[in-house]
Design an enzyme around this catalytic site. Structure first.
Site, PDB file in Angstrom:
ATOM      1  N   SER A 108     -24.249   4.841  16.150  1.00  0.00           N
ATOM      2  CA  SER A 108     -23.872   5.066  17.542  1.00  0.00           C
ATOM      3  C   SER A 108     -25.134   4.972  18.389  1.00  0.00           C
ATOM      4  O   SER A 108     -26.225   4.786  17.869  1.00  0.00           O
ATOM      5  CB  SER A 108     -23.242   6.445  17.701  1.00  0.00           C
ATOM      6  OG  SER A 108     -24.254   7.427  17.555  1.00  0.00           O
ATOM      7  N   LYS A 109     -24.974   5.132  19.672  1.00  0.00           N
ATOM      8  CA  LYS A 109     -26.102   5.037  20.599  1.00  0.00           C
ATOM      9  C   LYS A 109     -27.238   5.964  20.189  1.00  0.00           C
ATOM     10  O   LYS A 109     -28.414   5.624  20.287  1.00  0.00           O
ATOM     11  CB  LYS A 109     -25.636   5.401  22.002  1.00  0.00           C
ATOM     12  CG  LYS A 109     -25.560   4.179  22.871  1.00  0.00           C
ATOM     13  CD  LYS A 109     -25.584   4.530  24.317  1.00  0.00           C
ATOM     14  CE  LYS A 109     -26.068   3.308  25.074  1.00  0.00           C
ATOM     15  NZ  LYS A 109     -25.294   2.916  26.174  1.00  0.00           N
ATOM     16  N   ARG A 110     -26.840   7.134  19.736  1.00  0.00           N
ATOM     17  CA  ARG A 110     -27.790   8.157  19.303  1.00  0.00           C
ATOM     18  C   ARG A 110     -28.741   7.613  18.220  1.00  0.00           C
ATOM     19  O   ARG A 110     -29.884   8.015  18.111  1.00  0.00           O
ATOM     20  CB  ARG A 110     -26.952   9.320  18.748  1.00  0.00           C
ATOM     21  CG  ARG A 110     -27.645  10.515  18.234  1.00  0.00           C
ATOM     22  CD  ARG A 110     -26.611  11.618  18.043  1.00  0.00           C
ATOM     23  NE  ARG A 110     -25.537  11.205  17.130  1.00  0.00           N
ATOM     24  CZ  ARG A 110     -25.603  11.342  15.816  1.00  0.00           C
ATOM     25  NH1 ARG A 110     -26.652  11.866  15.247  1.00  0.00           N
ATOM     26  NH2 ARG A 110     -24.591  10.961  15.053  1.00  0.00           N
ATOM     27  N   HIS A 111     -28.246   6.693  17.399  1.00  0.00           N
ATOM     28  CA  HIS A 111     -29.070   6.138  16.324  1.00  0.00           C
ATOM     29  C   HIS A 111     -29.870   4.925  16.766  1.00  0.00           C
ATOM     30  O   HIS A 111     -30.557   4.310  15.970  1.00  0.00           O
ATOM     31  CB  HIS A 111     -28.183   5.658  15.166  1.00  0.00           C
ATOM     32  CG  HIS A 111     -27.387   6.737  14.526  1.00  0.00           C
ATOM     33  ND1 HIS A 111     -26.034   6.860  14.707  1.00  0.00           N
ATOM     34  CD2 HIS A 111     -27.755   7.735  13.705  1.00  0.00           C
ATOM     35  CE1 HIS A 111     -25.600   7.890  14.010  1.00  0.00           C
ATOM     36  NE2 HIS A 111     -26.618   8.435  13.402  1.00  0.00           N
ATOM     37  N   GLY A 112     -29.721   4.549  18.008  1.00  0.00           N
ATOM     38  CA  GLY A 112     -30.426   3.343  18.443  1.00  0.00           C
ATOM     39  C   GLY A 112     -29.509   2.141  18.497  1.00  0.00           C
ATOM     40  O   GLY A 112     -29.954   1.008  18.451  1.00  0.00           O
TER      41      GLY A 112
END
Ligand code: GLU
Length: 477
Positions: free
Chosen positions: A250-254
């Site tokens: 997800s966005k959180r992971h880049g």
């Protein structure tokens, strides 16, 4: 081993692969990796790699997304063959195939009304069963005039469909599990399932290599090939990319657009390519793999079955390697662009001269650019908060000694300046570091920089002496 035993032997028909993104958002790393695998597989077999923009969903497709995809692919060197194909432009052809299938009895007109469909949905829900549409119109030909209809596939109801997937192995689905999917909507527009098959067929695609979120679709797409009597493609569904914690990326992971790796993170395209290649595919313990080697070695047998984990640290390490391997002129250009100095020839030459000193310690282009800040800073230098204490105590006195020692240096090179600085340390009876640290702060305003003698040479005699002189008076005095 004969050619037929070896799953990676070059097939008799020329290989055609494709990347088929829907332009509903940016090009993300999962898509880029799919494109890379398709490109490498095609190149390995001397085949063709095509690009198809699946822009049939008009509400969600956008030109900026198309531009971002094309731009990202060019940047990564994912060069496709021929013109890209736009799916929406082929809607008439898709509709014609649907009609052909009706004429041949492989599809039928379905006049189920929205109310009837709702009732079926409610019934399935009440029975806690998945909704599988078997329309009464499958057997009827008493088509009402002037009523809207969709075209549905007359899907097989008995037996099973098995796909020999090059990554997932043999996967079987009972045909009773599949329903009569819609091929053409009431407004005459094709569904994704139909469009994909018609386009892949018309583009001569022999190998469909894509994310395993499409594996279920393959079972719905194959009957269309079979109904039309078209050659079926080889399927290879590659596992998705997960975050380092194992959760879906997800966005959180880049999980950001490719352009963020370039613009915000300062990653080089060959580093990202190399990283994406290793993410889900392996060749022994090789970590650094050039494009020519990747083309030589790439095979589907080397693609792992389980999801790969995205690891930013690994990407940064690889990037550091590629930065060190990149020639100074290209790096200077990248830094100049980042600092908007593209049209400043003098500063560009300064950057070029600084690259050998800067690149050994930079993990990305941003760090490289940041490391050049001292070159263009104007006096009196702003001093980093953390570096200030290094200018206290003995520092002003040491800097005064350094100033006169360096002032006496005639050949302003790393050897002579080093000799002068060492002499000052010796005379003062302190270690070199105790002299070098205040000198570094005086020259760069920071606690870290390239080698101090490189810094002296890059700044030049006059500027170096002036910066030292600026710090010879005790702070607060
Ligand atoms: N357009 C689909 C997507 O972006 C891919 C379709 C396919 O590869 O068959 O997910």
């Amino acid at each position: 081993m004969s050619a037929t035993d070896n799953p990676d032997a070059t097939p008799a028909t020329p290989v055609v692969t494709r990347f088929a993104p829907s332009p509903t958002g940016f090009l993300h790393i999962g898509g880029a990796r799919t494109a890379l695998f398709n490109l490498l597989f095609a190149r390995h077999h001397g085949g063709t790699f095509r690009l198809r923009i699946e822009d049939t969903d008009r509400a969600r497709s956008s030109q900026p997304a198309i531009d971002a995809i094309l731009d990202g692919m060019r940047w990564l060197g994912l060069d496709w063959d021929g013109e890209e194909v736009y799916q929406f432009a082929r809607a008439d052809r898709h509709a014609a195939v649907a009609q052909e299938m009706v004429a041949a009895g492989h599809a039928y007109r379905c006049y189920l009304t929205p109310e009837e469909l709702d009732a079926m949905r409610a019934e399935a829900q009440a029975a806690k069963k998945p909704l599988r549409i078997r329309s009464p119109w499958r057997e009827r030909t008493d088509w009402p005039a002037d009523k809207p209809y969709v075209i549905r596939l007359r899907a097989p109801t008995e037996g099973a469909t098995t796909i020999d997937d090059r990554v997932q192995g043999e996967v079987t689905v009972q045909n009773a599990e599949l329903d009569d999917l819609v091929l053409l909507r009431a407004d005459g527009t094709p569904t994704y399932m139909l469009a994909v098959v018609v386009d892949d067929h018309d583009m001569g695609v022999t190998h469909v290599i894509r994310g395993d979120d499409h594996l279920n679709n393959a079972f719905r797409q194959l009957p269309i090939y079979r109904a039309m009597g078209w050659a079926e493609p080889v399927y290879a569904h590659i596992p998705l990319i997960h975050g380092a914690d194992g959760a879906k990326l997800s966005k959180r992971h880049g999980a950001v657009g490719i352009e963020a790796y370039r613009d915000e993170m300062g990653i080089l395209p060959e580093a990202l390519d190399n990283y994406l290649l290793r993410l889900g595919w392996g060749h022994g313990d090789d970590e650094i793999i050039s494009r020519p080697d990747a083309i030589r070695w790439f095979d589907l047998a080397g693609v792992g079955k389980s999801p790969s984990r995205f690891d930013l640290k690994k990407l940064e390490n690889l990037n550091g390697h590629y930065i060190r391997a990149t020639d100074d002129a290209r790096l200077a250009d990248l830094v100049a662009a980042k600092l908007s100095l593209d049209h400043d020839d003098t500063r560009r030459s300064t950057l070029l001269a600084a690259m050998p000193a800067l690149k050994p310690r930079a993990a990305n282009v941003n760090e490289l650019a940041d490391g050049t800040a001292f070159l263009f800073a104007t006096r009196p230098l702003g001093i980093d908060e953390a570096a200030r204490p290094l200018l206290d105590g003995d520092a002003p006195a040491l800097l005064t000694h350094l100033h006169s020692a360096l002032d006496a240096v005639h050949n302003w090179d790393t050897e002579s300046t080093e000799a002068a600085v060492r002499q000052v340390a010796e005379t003062a009876g302190v270690k070199l570091g105790q002299v070098a640290q205040p000198l570094r702060v005086a020259l760069t305003g920071r606690k870290t920089s390239p080698g101090i003698f490189d810094v002296l040479v890059l700044l030049g005699r006059e500027e170096s002496l002036a910066r030292i002189a600026d710090q010879m008076t005790p702070h607060g005095a």
